[in-house]
Scaffold this motif. Structure first.
Motif, PDB file in Angstrom:
ATOM      1  N   ARG A 249      23.391 -12.613  24.390  1.00 50.61           N
ATOM      2  CA  ARG A 249      23.072 -11.542  25.343  1.00 50.61           C
ATOM      3  C   ARG A 249      23.759 -10.244  24.929  1.00 50.61           C
ATOM      4  NH1 ARG A 249      23.501 -14.065  31.469  1.00 50.61           N
ATOM      5  NH2 ARG A 249      22.859 -16.188  30.974  1.00 50.61           N
ATOM      6  N   ALA A 250      25.041 -10.371  24.570  1.00 52.24           N
ATOM      7  CA  ALA A 250      25.808  -9.180  24.207  1.00 52.24           C
ATOM      8  C   ALA A 250      25.278  -8.557  22.920  1.00 52.24           C
ATOM      9  CB  ALA A 250      27.283  -9.545  24.053  1.00 52.24           C
ATOM     10  N   ALA A 251      24.927  -9.405  21.952  1.00 45.53           N
ATOM     11  CA  ALA A 251      24.450  -8.892  20.666  1.00 45.53           C
ATOM     12  C   ALA A 251      22.992  -8.447  20.736  1.00 45.53           C
ATOM     13  CB  ALA A 251      24.609  -9.967  19.598  1.00 45.53           C
ATOM     14  N   MET A 252      22.243  -8.996  21.707  1.00 47.06           N
ATOM     15  CA  MET A 252      20.809  -8.696  21.853  1.00 47.06           C
ATOM     16  C   MET A 252      20.088  -8.889  20.515  1.00 47.06           C
ATOM     17  SD  MET A 252      20.728  -5.460  24.524  1.00 47.06           S
ATOM     18  CE  MET A 252      18.930  -5.535  24.619  1.00 47.06           C
ATOM     19  N   ASP A 253      20.359 -10.042  19.885  1.00 49.62           N
ATOM     20  CA  ASP A 253      19.844 -10.278  18.543  1.00 49.62           C
ATOM     21  C   ASP A 253      18.840 -11.430  18.470  1.00 49.62           C
ATOM     22  OD1 ASP A 253      21.627 -12.307  19.085  1.00 49.62           O
ATOM     23  OD2 ASP A 253      22.699 -12.174  17.172  1.00 49.62           O
ATOM     24  N   PHE A 254      18.183 -11.729  19.588  1.00 52.70           N
ATOM     25  CA  PHE A 254      17.146 -12.758  19.577  1.00 52.70           C
ATOM     26  C   PHE A 254      15.796 -12.116  19.889  1.00 52.70           C
ATOM     27  CE2 PHE A 254      19.183 -12.739  23.767  1.00 52.70           C
ATOM     28  CZ  PHE A 254      18.103 -12.540  24.615  1.00 52.70           C
ATOM     29  N   PRO A 255      14.690 -12.738  19.520  1.00 52.63           N
ATOM     30  CA  PRO A 255      13.373 -12.143  19.773  1.00 52.63           C
ATOM     31  C   PRO A 255      13.159 -11.847  21.258  1.00 52.63           C
ATOM     32  CG  PRO A 255      13.182 -13.988  18.259  1.00 52.63           C
ATOM     33  CD  PRO A 255      14.590 -14.009  18.768  1.00 52.63           C
ATOM     34  N   GLY A 256      12.739 -10.648  21.551  1.00 52.32           N
ATOM     35  CA  GLY A 256      12.463 -10.260  22.933  1.00 52.32           C
ATOM     36  C   GLY A 256      13.678  -9.837  23.729  1.00 52.32           C
ATOM     37  N   ALA A 257      14.838  -9.710  23.072  1.00 50.28           N
ATOM     38  CA  ALA A 257      16.071  -9.374  23.802  1.00 50.28           C
ATOM     39  C   ALA A 257      15.962  -8.046  24.530  1.00 50.28           C
ATOM     40  CB  ALA A 257      17.256  -9.350  22.838  1.00 50.28           C
ATOM     41  N   SER A 258      15.256  -7.083  23.947  1.00 47.09           N
ATOM     42  CA  SER A 258      15.148  -5.755  24.577  1.00 47.09           C
ATOM     43  C   SER A 258      14.376  -5.809  25.885  1.00 47.09           C
ATOM     44  CB  SER A 258      14.469  -4.772  23.613  1.00 47.09           C
ATOM     45  OG  SER A 258      13.148  -5.200  23.311  1.00 47.09           O
ATOM     46  N   VAL A 259      13.582  -6.855  26.070  1.00 44.58           N
ATOM     47  CA  VAL A 259      12.852  -7.057  27.327  1.00 44.58           C
ATOM     48  C   VAL A 259      13.635  -7.969  28.261  1.00 44.58           C
ATOM     49  CG1 VAL A 259      10.742  -7.988  28.374  1.00 44.58           C
ATOM     50  CG2 VAL A 259      10.615  -6.727  26.207  1.00 44.58           C
ATOM     51  N   ILE A 260      14.184  -9.033  27.712  1.00 41.94           N
ATOM     52  CA  ILE A 260      14.808 -10.086  28.520  1.00 41.94           C
ATOM     53  C   ILE A 260      16.150  -9.662  29.100  1.00 41.94           C
ATOM     54  CG2 ILE A 260      15.761 -12.423  28.447  1.00 41.94           C
ATOM     55  CD1 ILE A 260      13.671 -12.991  26.193  1.00 41.94           C
ATOM     56  N   VAL A 261      17.027  -9.092  28.286  1.00 44.45           N
ATOM     57  CA  VAL A 261      18.382  -8.772  28.744  1.00 44.45           C
ATOM     58  C   VAL A 261      18.382  -7.775  29.910  1.00 44.45           C
ATOM     59  CG1 VAL A 261      20.606  -7.781  28.079  1.00 44.45           C
ATOM     60  CG2 VAL A 261      19.454  -9.408  26.557  1.00 44.45           C
ATOM     61  N   PRO A 262      17.599  -6.701  29.862  1.00 43.12           N
ATOM     62  CA  PRO A 262      17.582  -5.792  31.026  1.00 43.12           C
ATOM     63  C   PRO A 262      17.130  -6.473  32.315  1.00 43.12           C
ATOM     64  CG  PRO A 262      16.666  -4.686  29.112  1.00 43.12           C
ATOM     65  CD  PRO A 262      16.838  -6.132  28.739  1.00 43.12           C
ATOM     66  N   GLN A 263      16.295  -7.514  32.209  1.00 43.75           N
ATOM     67  CA  GLN A 263      15.840  -8.221  33.412  1.00 43.75           C
ATOM     68  C   GLN A 263      16.974  -8.951  34.113  1.00 43.75           C
ATOM     69  OE1 GLN A 263      12.615 -10.816  32.248  1.00 43.75           O
ATOM     70  NE2 GLN A 263      11.087  -9.200  32.433  1.00 43.75           N
ATOM     71  N   LEU A 264      18.029  -9.271  33.380  1.00 44.03           N
ATOM     72  CA  LEU A 264      19.165  -9.972  33.981  1.00 44.03           C
ATOM     73  C   LEU A 264      19.838  -9.119  35.053  1.00 44.03           C
ATOM     74  CD1 LEU A 264      20.748 -11.434  30.724  1.00 44.03           C
ATOM     75  CD2 LEU A 264      19.585 -12.733  32.513  1.00 44.03           C
ATOM     76  N   LYS A 265      19.792  -7.815  34.876  1.00 46.20           N
ATOM     77  CA  LYS A 265      20.439  -6.901  35.828  1.00 46.20           C
ATOM     78  C   LYS A 265      19.453  -6.275  36.807  1.00 46.20           C
ATOM     79  CE  LYS A 265      24.155  -5.673  32.606  1.00 46.20           C
ATOM     80  NZ  LYS A 265      24.831  -4.562  31.874  1.00 46.20           N
ATOM     81  N   SER A 266      18.241  -6.009  36.335  1.00 46.03           N
ATOM     82  CA  SER A 266      17.286  -5.279  37.178  1.00 46.03           C
ATOM     83  C   SER A 266      16.490  -6.182  38.098  1.00 46.03           C
ATOM     84  CB  SER A 266      16.316  -4.492  36.295  1.00 46.03           C
ATOM     85  OG  SER A 266      15.521  -5.368  35.514  1.00 46.03           O
ATOM     86  N   LYS A 267      16.638  -7.514  37.925  1.00 45.49           N
ATOM     87  CA  LYS A 267      15.884  -8.480  38.719  1.00 45.49           C
ATOM     88  C   LYS A 267      14.399  -8.420  38.324  1.00 45.49           C
ATOM     89  CE  LYS A 267      18.916  -8.634  42.763  1.00 45.49           C
ATOM     90  NZ  LYS A 267      19.990  -7.806  42.209  1.00 45.49           N
ATOM     91  N   ALA A 268      13.950  -9.481  37.661  1.00 39.74           N
ATOM     92  CA  ALA A 268      12.551  -9.559  37.236  1.00 39.74           C
ATOM     93  C   ALA A 268      11.643  -9.472  38.454  1.00 39.74           C
ATOM     94  CB  ALA A 268      12.313 -10.866  36.481  1.00 39.74           C
ATOM     95  N   GLN A 269      10.443  -8.976  38.235  1.00 42.08           N
ATOM     96  CA  GLN A 269       9.520  -8.765  39.344  1.00 42.08           C
ATOM     97  C   GLN A 269       9.076 -10.066  39.996  1.00 42.08           C
ATOM     98  OE1 GLN A 269       6.333  -6.343  37.789  1.00 42.08           O
ATOM     99  NE2 GLN A 269       7.449  -4.447  38.190  1.00 42.08           N
ATOM    100  N   ARG A 270       9.091 -11.154  39.240  1.00 43.49           N
ATOM    101  CA  ARG A 270       8.682 -12.444  39.810  1.00 43.49           C
ATOM    102  C   ARG A 270       9.644 -13.520  39.351  1.00 43.49           C
ATOM    103  NH1 ARG A 270       4.157 -15.410  36.351  1.00 43.49           N
ATOM    104  NH2 ARG A 270       4.877 -14.854  34.258  1.00 43.49           N
TER     105      ARG A 270
END
Length: 403
Positions: free
Chosen positions: A297-318
Motif C-alpha cells: 500500500r505504501a509503495a503503491m507498486d502493484f497493478p491498479g494501486a493508483s485506483v485501489i489505494v485512494p479508495q481505502l481513504k475515500s470510501k468506495a462507492q459500493r
C-alpha cells in the motif's frame, strides 16, 4: 474461489443454484470435458457428474446436498478440487515476479507460509483470487481458479518472459498433481492417523511436504473453502485414488461435491470469482482490503494501486455485503432495493443456509447502505421481501490458529 452454473435442473428441490458464468458453465456438455484422476472413483461412489469450468466433476453423491453440507460442519468431507490450477514459480526473482502481479506482500511470507492474494489489472479490477505459498524447497506454490486457467497462465507466463528478457532469474512450471480437500472439524484427527508430522504444529495457511497414508511427496496445506478446519493435499496424480480410498476408510469421512462446497463457502462469507468479484470489482469494493499488504500500500507498486489505494481513504462507492432474510430463497441477480423501493444493487450469491435455517446472500450496495443492521429489500420472483445487512461470515469459522 470457484464459480459454477445452475444445477437445479439436475438436482431439483431446494438445492442452491450455483451461479451462472460464461467460462465455468455447467451446461457445456457438448464440449470435451477434462477429467480429474478421480473421475472413475467418483462414478463408482455414486457421483452425479456435471460440467464445470471445462471439467467433469461431481455435484453431489448419494447423500442429499443438505446432509453433505451438515456432515462437513459436524465431521469432515472429502472434495476433489483437482481442476484447480497448480503452478510452481522458481528462481531468485520469483517474489519479484509474483509481486508484480498481485496485491499481497509475498516477500514477508515465512518458509511454508501462504496467503490469499489477488491478481489485479491497471484499472484496479480483480483478475482472479489465488493462494501463494512460499515453499521451503525454494519456490512459490500457487493455486488459482480453473475457470481462469488460461487467463492466469497467460498473465504469469508473459511476465516470466518479460523478466527473463531483462535478465531476471525466474521460471514457471505447471503441475499435474491432483488436489484433495479434507474439510471439517475432525479433518486433522483423520489425517493425523496417516502422517508422521504433528499436525498441531501446522496452523492455518501453512504447509509441509509429507508422506500421507503411504503416499510420498504430498504437500499438505492447512486451508480450505468451507470456513472449517481442514487441509488441501496436493498429491501425485497416479496416487490420488489410493489416497482418497485411504481417507474414506475412516467413517468420519464422506465424499462431497460442488453443491455442498458452494453453500459451505457462502455461509463462510467467501467469494466466488466471476460472481462476487471480477475484473470490474476492486479489492476495496469487494471488502477484501485486508489482502493488500501494508508495505505494498505504501509503495503503491502493484497493478491498479493508483485506483485501489485512494479508495481505502475515500470510501468506495459500493461495497460487498452480507444479507439475511426469510421467505423465498434469494438468488444471484436478484435486485436489492432501499427501504423506499429504489433499486440500489444486486445479489451476487445466495442460498438457504442449512445451518441457520434462513436465507443468506451477498451482493453490492452503495456505501451508505453497507452498515450491518441496515434494513433493505430484495426482489424475488417479482415480489419484495425484507432483508438485513449482516456481518460475514454468517456461520463462525473454525480455522486452526495457534494462540
Amino acid at each position: 474461489m470457484q464459480r459454477a452454473g445452475s444445477v437445479v435442473s439436475r438436482l431439483g428441490s431446494r438445492l442452491q443454484a450455483l451461479p451462472s458464468a460464461p467460462c465455468r458453465s455447467l451446461s457445456c456438455a457438448q464440449d470435451v470435458l477434462h477429467r480429474t484422476p478421480l473421475y472413475d472413483f467418483h462414478l463408482a461412489h455414486g457421483g452425479k457428474m456435471v460440467a464445470f469450468a471445462g471439467w467433469s466433476l461431481p455435484v453431489q453423491y448419494r447423500d442429499t446436498h443438505v446432509n453433505s453440507h451438515l456432515h462437513t460442519r459436524q465431521h469432515c468431507s472429502l472434495f476433489d478440487v483437482s481442476h484447480m490450477l497448480q503452478t510452481k514459480i522458481f528462481g531468485c526473482d520469483r517474489v519479484k515476479l509474483m509481486e508484480s502481479l498481485v496485491v499481497g506482500d509475498i516477500a514477508e511470507l515465512k518458509p511454508n507460509q501462504g496467503t490469499l492474494s489477488l491478481f489485479t489489472n491497471e484499472a484496479g479490477g480483480i483478475l482472479d483470487d489465488l493462494i501463494v505459498t512460499s515453499a521451503s524447497e525454494g519456490h512459490l506454490y500457487v493455486v488459482s481458479n480453473a475457470g481462469c486457467r488460461e487467463k492466469d497462465l497467460t498473465l504469469m507466463q508473459d511476465k516470466v518472459r518479460e523478466l527473463q528478457n531483462k535478465g531476471s532469474d525466474v521460471a514457471l512450471e505447471v503441475m499435474d498433481n491432483a488436489l484433495l480437500a479434507l474439510q471439517g472439524p475432525t479433518a486433522a484427527q483423520v489425517l493425523q492417523a496417516g502422517v508422521a508430522d504433528d499436525l498441531r504444529k501446522l496452523p492455518f495457511m501453512t504447509s509441509a511436504v509429507m508422506e500421507v497414508f503411504g503416499v510420498s511427496g504430498c504437500r499438505v496445506t492447512r486451508c480450505g473453502y468451507t470456513g472449517e478446519d481442514g487441509v488441501e493435499i496436493s498429491v501425485p496424480a497416479a496416487e490420488a485414488i489410493r489416497l482418497a480410498a485411504a481417507l474414506l476408510k475412516n467413517p468420519e469421512v464422506k465424499l462431497a461435491g460442488l453443491a455442498a462446497r458452494d453453500s459451505l463457502r457462502l455461509e463462510a462469507g467467501l467469494c466466488l470469482y466471476g460472481n462476487d468479484i471480477d475484473e470490474h470489482t476492486t479489492p476495496v469494493e469487494g471488502s477484501l482490503s485486508w489482502t493488500l499488504g501494508k508495505r505494498r500500500r505504501a509503495a503503491m507498486d502493484f497493478p491498479g494501486a493508483s485506483v485501489i489505494v485512494p479508495q481505502l481513504k475515500s470510501k468506495a462507492q459500493r461495497r460487498r455485503v452480507g444479507l439475511t432474510c426469510d421467505g423465498a430463497p434469494v438468488r444471484a441477480q436478484s435486485p436489492i432495493l432501499s427501504p423506499e423501493g429504489t433499486v440500489i444493487g444486486a445479489v451476487t450469491s445466495g442460498c438457504p443456509s442449512p445451518c441457520l435455517k434462513k436465507n443468506v446472500a451477498m451482493g453490492y450496495v452503495p456505501y451508505e447502505y453497507s452498515r450491518p443492521g441496515t434494513p433493505l429489500l430484495v426482489e424475488v420472483r417479482r415480489k419484495q421481501q425484507p432483508a438485513v445487512v449482516s456481518k460475514m461470515p454468517f456461520v463462525p469459522t473454525n480455522y486452526y490458529i495457534l494462540k
